[in-house]
Design an enzyme around this catalytic site. Structure first.
Site, PDB file in Angstrom:
ATOM      1  N   LYS A   1       0.828  -1.204   0.000  1.00  0.00           N
ATOM      2  CA  LYS A   1       0.000   0.000   0.000  1.00  0.00           C
ATOM      3  C   LYS A   1       0.864   1.256   0.000  1.00  0.00           C
ATOM      4  O   LYS A   1       0.646   2.174  -0.791  1.00  0.00           O
ATOM      5  CB  LYS A   1      -0.912  -0.022   1.232  1.00  0.00           C
ATOM      6  CG  LYS A   1      -1.989   1.022   1.188  1.00  0.00           C
ATOM      7  CD  LYS A   1      -2.856   0.956   2.436  1.00  0.00           C
ATOM      8  CE  LYS A   1      -3.752  -0.266   2.410  1.00  0.00           C
ATOM      9  NZ  LYS A   1      -4.378  -0.539   3.698  1.00  0.00           N
TER      10      LYS A   1
ATOM     11  N   GLY B   1      -7.729  -7.860   5.017  1.00  0.00           N
ATOM     12  CA  GLY B   1      -8.509  -7.888   6.253  1.00  0.00           C
ATOM     13  C   GLY B   1      -7.791  -8.481   7.457  1.00  0.00           C
ATOM     14  O   GLY B   1      -8.371  -8.623   8.519  1.00  0.00           O
TER      15      GLY B   1
ATOM     16  N   ARG C   1      -4.047  -1.417  -5.934  1.00  0.00           N
ATOM     17  CA  ARG C   1      -3.388  -2.729  -5.865  1.00  0.00           C
ATOM     18  C   ARG C   1      -3.609  -3.441  -7.180  1.00  0.00           C
ATOM     19  O   ARG C   1      -4.515  -3.095  -7.934  1.00  0.00           O
ATOM     20  CB  ARG C   1      -4.070  -3.622  -4.808  1.00  0.00           C
ATOM     21  CG  ARG C   1      -3.863  -3.247  -3.401  1.00  0.00           C
ATOM     22  CD  ARG C   1      -4.654  -4.184  -2.525  1.00  0.00           C
ATOM     23  NE  ARG C   1      -6.065  -4.190  -2.931  1.00  0.00           N
ATOM     24  CZ  ARG C   1      -7.051  -4.652  -2.164  1.00  0.00           C
ATOM     25  NH1 ARG C   1      -6.786  -5.138  -0.986  1.00  0.00           N
ATOM     26  NH2 ARG C   1      -8.291  -4.619  -2.576  1.00  0.00           N
TER      27      ARG C   1
ATOM     28  N   HIS D   1      -5.681 -45.543  -8.626  1.00  0.00           N
ATOM     29  CA  HIS D   1      -6.306 -45.823  -9.925  1.00  0.00           C
ATOM     30  C   HIS D   1      -7.370 -44.785 -10.282  1.00  0.00           C
ATOM     31  O   HIS D   1      -7.350 -44.186 -11.364  1.00  0.00           O
ATOM     32  CB  HIS D   1      -6.922 -47.230  -9.884  1.00  0.00           C
ATOM     33  CG  HIS D   1      -7.647 -47.590 -11.136  1.00  0.00           C
ATOM     34  ND1 HIS D   1      -9.000 -47.435 -11.268  1.00  0.00           N
ATOM     35  CD2 HIS D   1      -7.186 -48.041 -12.328  1.00  0.00           C
ATOM     36  CE1 HIS D   1      -9.350 -47.810 -12.483  1.00  0.00           C
ATOM     37  NE2 HIS D   1      -8.264 -48.182 -13.148  1.00  0.00           N
TER      38      HIS D   1
ATOM     39  N   CYS E   1       6.519 -39.476 -17.473  1.00  0.00           N
ATOM     40  CA  CYS E   1       5.122 -39.778 -17.771  1.00  0.00           C
ATOM     41  C   CYS E   1       4.310 -40.092 -16.519  1.00  0.00           C
ATOM     42  O   CYS E   1       3.153 -40.454 -16.599  1.00  0.00           O
ATOM     43  CB  CYS E   1       5.005 -40.883 -18.809  1.00  0.00           C
ATOM     44  SG  CYS E   1       5.662 -42.443 -18.211  1.00  0.00           S
TER      45      CYS E   1
ATOM     46  N   TYR F   1      10.929 -33.611 -22.245  1.00  0.00           N
ATOM     47  CA  TYR F   1       9.487 -33.367 -22.278  1.00  0.00           C
ATOM     48  C   TYR F   1       8.829 -33.890 -21.008  1.00  0.00           C
ATOM     49  O   TYR F   1       9.410 -34.701 -20.268  1.00  0.00           O
ATOM     50  CB  TYR F   1       8.842 -34.019 -23.508  1.00  0.00           C
ATOM     51  CG  TYR F   1       8.833 -35.521 -23.479  1.00  0.00           C
ATOM     52  CD1 TYR F   1       7.802 -36.225 -22.866  1.00  0.00           C
ATOM     53  CD2 TYR F   1       9.879 -36.257 -24.046  1.00  0.00           C
ATOM     54  CE1 TYR F   1       7.805 -37.611 -22.810  1.00  0.00           C
ATOM     55  CE2 TYR F   1       9.899 -37.636 -24.004  1.00  0.00           C
ATOM     56  CZ  TYR F   1       8.859 -38.313 -23.373  1.00  0.00           C
ATOM     57  OH  TYR F   1       8.862 -39.680 -23.307  1.00  0.00           O
TER      58      TYR F   1
END
Ligand code: PEP
Ligand code: MG
Length: 895
Positions: free
Chosen positions: A44, A123, A358, A476, A854, A874
């Site tokens: 702020k 707050g 903000r 699973h 993977c 990858y």
């Protein structure tokens, strides 16, 4: 000359600061701070200073640094020496700017004292308004024309707020006093209470204060200010603020800054008002001013919700001049801060003031649209646009979510693990078969199971959501649901499921077949009843554009885990450039296939087995043709059969009898085989490469199907690129032996088909056993690529069962033994170290070894960052996680 003058002013400003500057001044004419000083001045304070430097109208004030807060807290609640002297000097400058005095005069200067850390904690910490009033000053001020009500109203607010915030007087204690007056007057609204009654209220409030605090309300404004500053510093360690920081992982901040600022009033009549604005619409991202305002009101009135604010669109009807000024300010804020901003403003007697700005909070859909549109207008560059959007923003584009307000009203029954995001409502189905049947009749059902098994896939597919009582995020149910982008909550251990009576009991409530529940795959919550949902926006328009940009910066490629042509096509449409894992076992569950599969498993001789496998071959070939076609031009890694064979067999006596009937074999044969294949630790048993070593004909059938499919596609001139992957390898000799059989099969199929074209099918391995990682240099002699199966690698490195860890992992995380679930986000120090080591060792043998991931971690943002840093080529993840993976791959490339 100029320098001497400057040092002289500094000296008068902070006489005892001894070099540590504690306060930074800001006003429309001058600011000592800037937005780059958030660590020191809080968000702020830094932005107030910044707004001053770009010519926006900000009431003058100063910011006391976060370092001062740290020193105050370290000193056991003692302000460091010299702070109040510096505050006095700053206050004098504020007085000079506004031409009014603090603590004296007929029109006194009032100030606000607000907290503000470097990271916004909405707050969480404290604010005190209207400081600078006492009995005498208020009485004198009230005598000024048109000020009577304002003065007493401001004073009663001060006694209330100061008492609550600084001295801990319960707010209710004041409310009772106010209610008594309102009751006597017969009015409901604060604004209907006249000035003389507010004056009486001040006396009543002062009494409440004295009674609760044990001393009178402080009459010295400077004393009020000192206590208020200390209270804001103390609020840094309020339990709620400490919890907020813990929950949001905010550990590095020193403390809060304190912003002391001249008050302006939006309640001075019909030419005054207050409001909140956003430079774009936070829910959609639309490029227009958005917000609301109230005429003749203070900021608190908007928050309190007593009066209904008007939309900013109608502001010009009230004050066209300021509406035009706000339109200009909207542009200035965005141009300068380079983002969508929110701001608070007050109009005091026709003059506009900005009190705060903000970065504006926004939905995922809005975040993407704003980033792309701002980049298109060159307000930011494309790199910033890609960096700014978060993985959660992208996830939101793809999935329905519960309407916030509607969810707030619903009852939370329990919480499990958020296995696959989304929002689903439906009636309960207790078996896969029931889920299928009811879904086919158009019902929305949630499949509720203790855990799921591959046999349940059809039911899972038909359900709108899946809920299990056990299992972790790589169980699973979780893996399968994520693959489909279907909402799934697992490990909701408080739910007792009674499939026989078709009911669940959770925390005293019971639900049956016709009862509706909702599950939130973002949070893991299970709720009673149906909750309104918001539809997904999809990766089109701005979403598609942003991900294209991310691809341009990508540090590593993104493939998908998919095993049907439809899923592959879906993955491709979401931007996957290859398949990193095609789990062939999922192809064996269709009705006719499972029969052939069971026939194969029940076979007692190799000859019988080969006969059964021959029946499976055409199915596999057709599947592979569809998959390779859908991913033409990109690599498709097909994994040979991985799970233990008993997963394909029935277990209950009635199911055993049915299978025996279907296959025309004696029941006892099926029983014998089921018993023979039973394992105590199936995950560590006869699965993966071990199956192919003992039953090479299974692998031969699969390799034949793959090669025949590739040849068929090549003959259609499709550039298909299959790769064959061997699961669960632990030793070099396993892969060596199998590779020989695979290569021989490929060659023999080519030969038989008379195929002379170019077709190389690389043979690689999964690295999912720690031994394979440690001996990766040897394994790479045979394996032409690596793909880390980080689900099993995590399971085997920690020794935690993927399917059973749900019973203790939440406690481990709660107790801080683990930072998070290692099946969801890679354990960088342990499992990650094995990934790095295996990659290095593998590439020492084969320098251009292609290495991917993977396991489920391939779709997790933090893990993707880690894999990019480790130099992997990858990641491969479920189709619905591909967009997130693309974003993070781009962000990783940007560093
Ligand atoms: C793995 O272990 O990470 C993997 C991808 O294989 P699965 O989940 O099928 O065991
Ligand atoms: Mg595995």
């Amino acid at each position: 000359m100029a320098r001497r003058k400057l040092s002289k002013t500094n000296k008068t400003k902070s006489p005892k600061s001894k070099g540590t500057k504690r306060c930074y001044f800001f006003s429309a004419s001058r600011a000592e701070g800037s937005r780059s000083m958030k660590e020191l001045l809080g968000g702020k304070g830094a932005n107030l200073a910044e707004m001053c430097t770009i010519g926006l109208p900000v009431p003058p004030g100063f910011t006391i640094t976060t370092e001062t807060c740290a020193a105050y807290l370290a000193g056991g609640g003692k302000l460091p020496r010299g702070v109040m002297a510096e505050v006095d000097a700053m206050l004098a400058r504020v007085e000079k700017e506004v031409g009014r005095a603090f603590g004296s005069g007929k029109e006194p200067l009032l100030i606000s004292v607000r907290s503000g850390a470097a990271i916004s904690m909405p707050g969480m910490m404290d604010t005190i308004l209207n400081l600078g009033l006492n009995d005498a000053i208020t009485a004198a001020w009230a005598k000024q024309p048109g000020r009577e009500r304002l003065a007493w109203d401001a004073y009663r607010r001060l006694i209330n707020m100061f008492g609550s915030v600084v001295m801990g007087v319960p707010h209710d204690a004041y409310e009772h006093a106010f209610d008594r007056i309102k009751k006597r007057l017969g009015v409901a609204d604060d604004t209907q209470v006249p000035a003389n009654e507010l004056k009486k209220l001040c006396t009543a409030y002062a009494k409440v204060y004295q009674k609760k605090v044990g001393s009178p309300f402080p009459q010295d404004p400077k004393e009020q200010l000192r206590l208020a500053i200390q209270a804001v510093f103390d609020s840094w360690n309020k339990p709620s603020a400490v919890s907020y920081r813990r929950i949001h992982g905010i550990h590095h901040l020193k403390g809060t800054a304190v912003n002391v600022q001249a008050m302006v009033f939006g309640n001075l009549g019909d030419d005054s008002g207050t409001g909140v604005g956003f430079t774009r619409v936070p829910s959609t991202g639309e490029d227009v001013l958005y917000g609301e305002f109230l005429v003749n009101a203070q900021g608190e009135d908007i928050v309190a919700g007593i009066r209904t604010p008007r939309p900013l669109e109608s502001f010009a009807e009230w004050n066209p001049k300021i509406a035009a000024q706000l339109a200009r300010i909207r542009k200035t804020l965005e141009k300068h801060f380079g983002d969508m901003q929110d701001f608070e403003f007050t109009v005091e007697r026709g003059k506009l003031y900005l009190l705060q700005t903000r970065t504006g909070k926004r939905t995922g859909t809005a975040a993407v649209r704003i980033a792309v549109e701002m980049a298109n207008k060159r307000l930011i560059d494309r790199e910033t646009a890609v960096r700014r959007v978060t993985p959660d923003d992208i996830t939101q584009l793809l999935l329905a979510s519960f309407d916030h307000a509607a969810k707030k009203k619903a009852t939370v029954l329990t919480k499990g693990l958020p296995a696959s995001p989304g929002a689903a409502c439906g009636k309960l189905a207790f078996t896969a078969r029931e889920a299928m049947a009811r879904a086919e009749h158009g019902e929305d059902v949630i499949l509720v199971r203790r855990e799921t098994s591959p046999e349940d896939v059809d039911g899972m597919h038909h359900a709108v959501g899946i809920l299990t009582a056990t299992g972790g995020v790589t169980s699973h149910a979780a893996v399968v649901a994520r693959g489909w982008g279907k909402c799934c909550v697992v490990g909701a251990g408080e739910i007792a499921i009674d499939p026989v009576k078709a009911k669940i009991t959770v925390n005293g409530a019971t639900f049956g077949r016709d009862d509706v529940i909702s599950i939130d795959g973002f949070t893991g919550e299970v709720l009673a009843g149906a909750i309104a949902r918001r539809p997904p926006a999809g990766v089109t328009g701005p979403g598609a554009k942003l991900l294209d940009w991310a691809d341009q910066f990508a540090a590593l490629g993104v493939r998908a885990n998919a095993d049907t042509p439809e899923d592959v096509a879906k993955a491709r449409s979401l931007g996957a450039r290859g398949i990193g894992l095609c789990r062939t076992e999922h192809m064996f569950f269709g009705e006719r296939r499972i029969m052939a599969m069971r026939e194969m498993i029940l076979a007692e001789t190799e000859k019988q087995r080969v006969k059964a496998l021959r029946k499976l071959l055409p199915f596999q070939r057709r599947d592979f043709i569809g998959i390779l076609r859908a991913m033409a031009g990109c690599p498709v890694t097909i994994r040979l059969l991985d799970p233990p064979l008993h997963e394909f067999l029935p277990h209950s006596p009635s199911a055993v009898a049915a299978v025996a009937r279907d296959l025309g074999v004696p029941e006892r044969l099926v029983e014998r085989r089921v018993t023979a294949l039973a394992e105590s630790n199936p995950m560590l048993g006869h699965r993966g490469v071990r199956l192919a070593i003992t039953y090479p004909e299974i692998a031969v059938m699969q390799v034949t199907a793959i090669t025949e499919a590739a040849i068929a596609c090549r003959r259609e001139r499709l550039d298909v690129r299959p790769e064959i992957m061997v699961p669960l390898v632990g030793t070099e000799r396993e892969i060596a032996k199998l590779k020989e059989a695979i290569v021989a099969t490929i060659e023999s199929v080519k030969e038989k088909a008379g195929f002379r074209g170019e077709l190389t099918i690389p043979v690689g391995t999964m690295i999912e056993i720690p031994r394979a990682a440690l001996t990766a240099d040897a394994i790479a002699k045979e394996a032409e690529f690596f793909s880390f199966g980080t689900n099993d690698l995590t399971q085997l490195t920690f020794g935690y069962s993927r399917d059973d860890s749900g019973s203790f992992l939440p406690d481990y995380i709660q107790e801080g033994i683990l930072d998070g679930d290692p099946f969801a986000s890679i354990d960088q120090h342990g499992v990650g170290a094995l990934v790095a080591l295996a990659t290095a060792r593998g590439r020492a043998t084969r320098p251009h070894l292609k290495v991917g991931v993977c396991g489920e971690h391939g779709g997790d943002p933090a893990s993707i960052q880690f894999f990019a840093k480790t130099g992997l080529d990858y990641v491969s993840c479920s189709p619905y996680r591909v967009p997130v993976a693309r974003l993070v791959a781009g962000q990783a490339g940007l560093g």
